[in-house]
Design a protein around this motif. Sequence first.
Motif, PDB file in Angstrom:
ATOM      1  N   LYS A   1       0.834  -1.210   0.000  1.00 23.49           N
ATOM      2  CA  LYS A   1       0.000   0.000   0.000  1.00 23.49           C
ATOM      3  C   LYS A   1       0.863   1.252   0.000  1.00 23.49           C
ATOM      4  CE  LYS A   1      -4.105  -1.856   2.331  1.00 23.49           C
ATOM      5  NZ  LYS A   1      -5.014  -1.709   3.496  1.00 23.49           N
ATOM      6  N   ILE A   2       1.953   1.215   0.761  1.00 27.63           N
ATOM      7  CA  ILE A   2       2.852   2.374   0.812  1.00 27.63           C
ATOM      8  C   ILE A   2       3.513   2.592  -0.545  1.00 27.63           C
ATOM      9  CG2 ILE A   2       5.014   3.213   1.812  1.00 27.63           C
ATOM     10  CD1 ILE A   2       4.153   1.841   4.435  1.00 27.63           C
ATOM     11  N   LYS A   3       3.926   1.507  -1.188  1.00 26.63           N
ATOM     12  CA  LYS A   3       4.613   1.609  -2.472  1.00 26.63           C
ATOM     13  C   LYS A   3       3.681   1.984  -3.615  1.00 26.63           C
ATOM     14  CE  LYS A   3       8.641  -1.320  -1.673  1.00 26.63           C
ATOM     15  NZ  LYS A   3       9.403  -2.508  -2.127  1.00 26.63           N
ATOM     16  N   ALA A   4       2.379   2.053  -3.338  1.00 27.24           N
ATOM     17  CA  ALA A   4       1.452   2.519  -4.374  1.00 27.24           C
ATOM     18  C   ALA A   4       1.755   3.960  -4.764  1.00 27.24           C
ATOM     19  CB  ALA A   4       0.013   2.380  -3.892  1.00 27.24           C
ATOM     20  N   TRP A   5       2.385   4.701  -3.851  1.00 24.80           N
ATOM     21  CA  TRP A   5       2.867   6.051  -4.190  1.00 24.80           C
ATOM     22  C   TRP A   5       4.253   5.913  -4.812  1.00 24.80           C
ATOM     23  CZ3 TRP A   5       1.558  10.360  -0.112  1.00 24.80           C
ATOM     24  CH2 TRP A   5       0.163  10.471  -0.025  1.00 24.80           C
ATOM     25  N   ARG A   6       4.376   6.321  -6.053  1.00 26.07           N
ATOM     26  CA  ARG A   6       5.626   6.116  -6.789  1.00 26.07           C
ATOM     27  C   ARG A   6       6.813   6.814  -6.142  1.00 26.07           C
ATOM     28  NH1 ARG A   6       5.900   8.022 -12.966  1.00 26.07           N
ATOM     29  NH2 ARG A   6       5.858  10.031 -11.898  1.00 26.07           N
ATOM     30  N   GLY A   7       6.573   7.964  -5.529  1.00 25.76           N
ATOM     31  CA  GLY A   7       7.653   8.691  -4.880  1.00 25.76           C
ATOM     32  C   GLY A   7       8.190   7.995  -3.648  1.00 25.76           C
ATOM     33  N   LEU A   8       7.449   7.010  -3.124  1.00 20.69           N
ATOM     34  CA  LEU A   8       7.919   6.232  -1.981  1.00 20.69           C
ATOM     35  C   LEU A   8       8.502   4.900  -2.427  1.00 20.69           C
ATOM     36  CD1 LEU A   8       4.996   6.876   0.531  1.00 20.69           C
ATOM     37  CD2 LEU A   8       7.222   8.010   0.434  1.00 20.69           C
ATOM     38  N   ALA A   9       7.938   4.331  -3.504  1.00 22.86           N
ATOM     39  CA  ALA A   9       8.478   3.074  -4.026  1.00 22.86           C
ATOM     40  C   ALA A   9       9.910   3.267  -4.514  1.00 22.86           C
ATOM     41  CB  ALA A   9       7.595   2.558  -5.160  1.00 22.86           C
ATOM     42  N   THR A  10      10.158   4.385  -5.176  1.00 23.15           N
ATOM     43  CA  THR A  10      11.511   4.789  -5.563  1.00 23.15           C
ATOM     44  C   THR A  10      11.774   6.144  -4.927  1.00 23.15           C
ATOM     45  OG1 THR A  10      11.342   3.637  -7.680  1.00 23.15           O
ATOM     46  CG2 THR A  10      13.051   5.310  -7.474  1.00 23.15           C
ATOM     47  N   ARG A  11      12.821   6.219  -4.163  1.00 25.39           N
ATOM     48  CA  ARG A  11      13.074   7.455  -3.409  1.00 25.39           C
ATOM     49  C   ARG A  11      13.637   8.541  -4.317  1.00 25.39           C
ATOM     50  NH1 ARG A  11      17.036   8.482   1.852  1.00 25.39           N
ATOM     51  NH2 ARG A  11      17.100  10.737   1.585  1.00 25.39           N
ATOM     52  N   TYR A  12      12.906   9.649  -4.428  1.00 26.91           N
ATOM     53  CA  TYR A  12      13.365  10.813  -5.176  1.00 26.91           C
ATOM     54  C   TYR A  12      13.732  11.979  -4.250  1.00 26.91           C
ATOM     55  CZ  TYR A  12      11.427   8.373  -9.222  1.00 26.91           C
ATOM     56  OH  TYR A  12      11.167   7.435 -10.186  1.00 26.91           O
ATOM     57  N   ASP A  13      13.304  11.911  -2.997  1.00 25.20           N
ATOM     58  CA  ASP A  13      13.584  13.002  -2.061  1.00 25.20           C
ATOM     59  C   ASP A  13      15.061  13.021  -1.687  1.00 25.20           C
ATOM     60  OD1 ASP A  13      10.780  14.085  -1.240  1.00 25.20           O
ATOM     61  OD2 ASP A  13      10.615  11.905  -1.151  1.00 25.20           O
ATOM     62  N   LYS A  14      15.625  14.203  -1.682  1.00 28.83           N
ATOM     63  CA  LYS A  14      17.044  14.340  -1.366  1.00 28.83           C
ATOM     64  C   LYS A  14      17.299  14.177   0.126  1.00 28.83           C
ATOM     65  CE  LYS A  14      20.987  17.459  -1.998  1.00 28.83           C
ATOM     66  NZ  LYS A  14      21.442  18.751  -2.547  1.00 28.83           N
ATOM     67  N   THR A  15      16.443  14.746   0.952  1.00 27.73           N
ATOM     68  CA  THR A  15      16.666  14.707   2.394  1.00 27.73           C
ATOM     69  C   THR A  15      15.819  13.609   3.037  1.00 27.73           C
ATOM     70  OG1 THR A  15      14.895  16.286   2.885  1.00 27.73           O
ATOM     71  CG2 THR A  15      17.085  17.185   2.407  1.00 27.73           C
ATOM     72  N   PRO A  16      16.329  12.989   4.101  1.00 27.11           N
ATOM     73  CA  PRO A  16      15.532  11.960   4.790  1.00 27.11           C
ATOM     74  C   PRO A  16      14.273  12.526   5.426  1.00 27.11           C
ATOM     75  CG  PRO A  16      17.535  12.481   6.027  1.00 27.11           C
ATOM     76  CD  PRO A  16      17.650  13.163   4.705  1.00 27.11           C
ATOM     77  N   GLU A  17      14.315  13.805   5.837  1.00 24.69           N
ATOM     78  CA  GLU A  17      13.137  14.420   6.436  1.00 24.69           C
ATOM     79  C   GLU A  17      11.971  14.476   5.443  1.00 24.69           C
ATOM     80  OE1 GLU A  17      16.709  15.541   8.627  1.00 24.69           O
ATOM     81  OE2 GLU A  17      16.170  15.758   6.507  1.00 24.69           O
ATOM     82  N   SER A  18      12.270  14.820   4.185  1.00 27.40           N
ATOM     83  CA  SER A  18      11.213  14.889   3.171  1.00 27.40           C
ATOM     84  C   SER A  18      10.637  13.510   2.882  1.00 27.40           C
ATOM     85  CB  SER A  18      11.772  15.497   1.878  1.00 27.40           C
ATOM     86  OG  SER A  18      12.203  16.816   2.083  1.00 27.40           O
ATOM     87  N   TYR A  19      11.521  12.517   2.820  1.00 27.00           N
ATOM     88  CA  TYR A  19      11.057  11.157   2.530  1.00 27.00           C
ATOM     89  C   TYR A  19      10.219  10.608   3.685  1.00 27.00           C
ATOM     90  CZ  TYR A  19      11.159   6.368   0.812  1.00 27.00           C
ATOM     91  OH  TYR A  19      10.803   5.131   0.347  1.00 27.00           O
TER      92      TYR A  19
END
Length: 199
Positions: free
Chosen positions: A161-179
């Motif tokens: 369910k979490i990986k249904a969001w593409r930005g979470l399935a593959t990490r694009y955020d530069k900072t860990p806080e954003s991710y």
Amino acid sequence: MEPQELPSLQVTRHFLVFQAAIHKAPAGGSRLKAARLGRSRGGLTSKVHLASDPHCRPLAFILTEGQAADSPRFVPVLDKIKIRGPVGRPRTRPDAVAGDKAYSSRANRAHLRKRNIKAVIPEKADQAANRKKKGSRGGRPPSHDAELYKDRNSVERCINKIKAWRGLATRYDKTPESYLAGLHLRGAVIWIRSLRPTP
């Protein structure tokens, strides 16, 4: 049409499931340690250590480098869990905790035993062999509830369910806080949808 009342959060069997999921990040970038990125066989990766309830709802997240071991994050994830009920303090001690063989360590079992939490974690083959090699000095094998362990797939479905969001399935955020913010936002959406009244 009268507004429907949302059901109250009632967890009859308070049961947590642990798992870690690796998320690949785009190549490039610097300051890998600060960004919680690590190098593994898949390239630059991050690992999300999480716990969920039997209804596939996330309860806590910890973000590490992709090559980080699972077992040392067991207690930190468990310490982050607080489930608020209708009254009183948030609940922090579940009745049982399930995890795969990666979490089968003496330290984790001792921590659960100290807090009077049932461990639903299978024993590793090498740990069983070492125990048998010692004979009576090796002690008794840890108890394992195979029937309860069947519910461990709920954390796998939570990860899907979490990986249904593409930005979470593959990490694009530069900072860990954003991710991590994205993980918590996705977790909130999963919880809100689960509390919708059934027709």
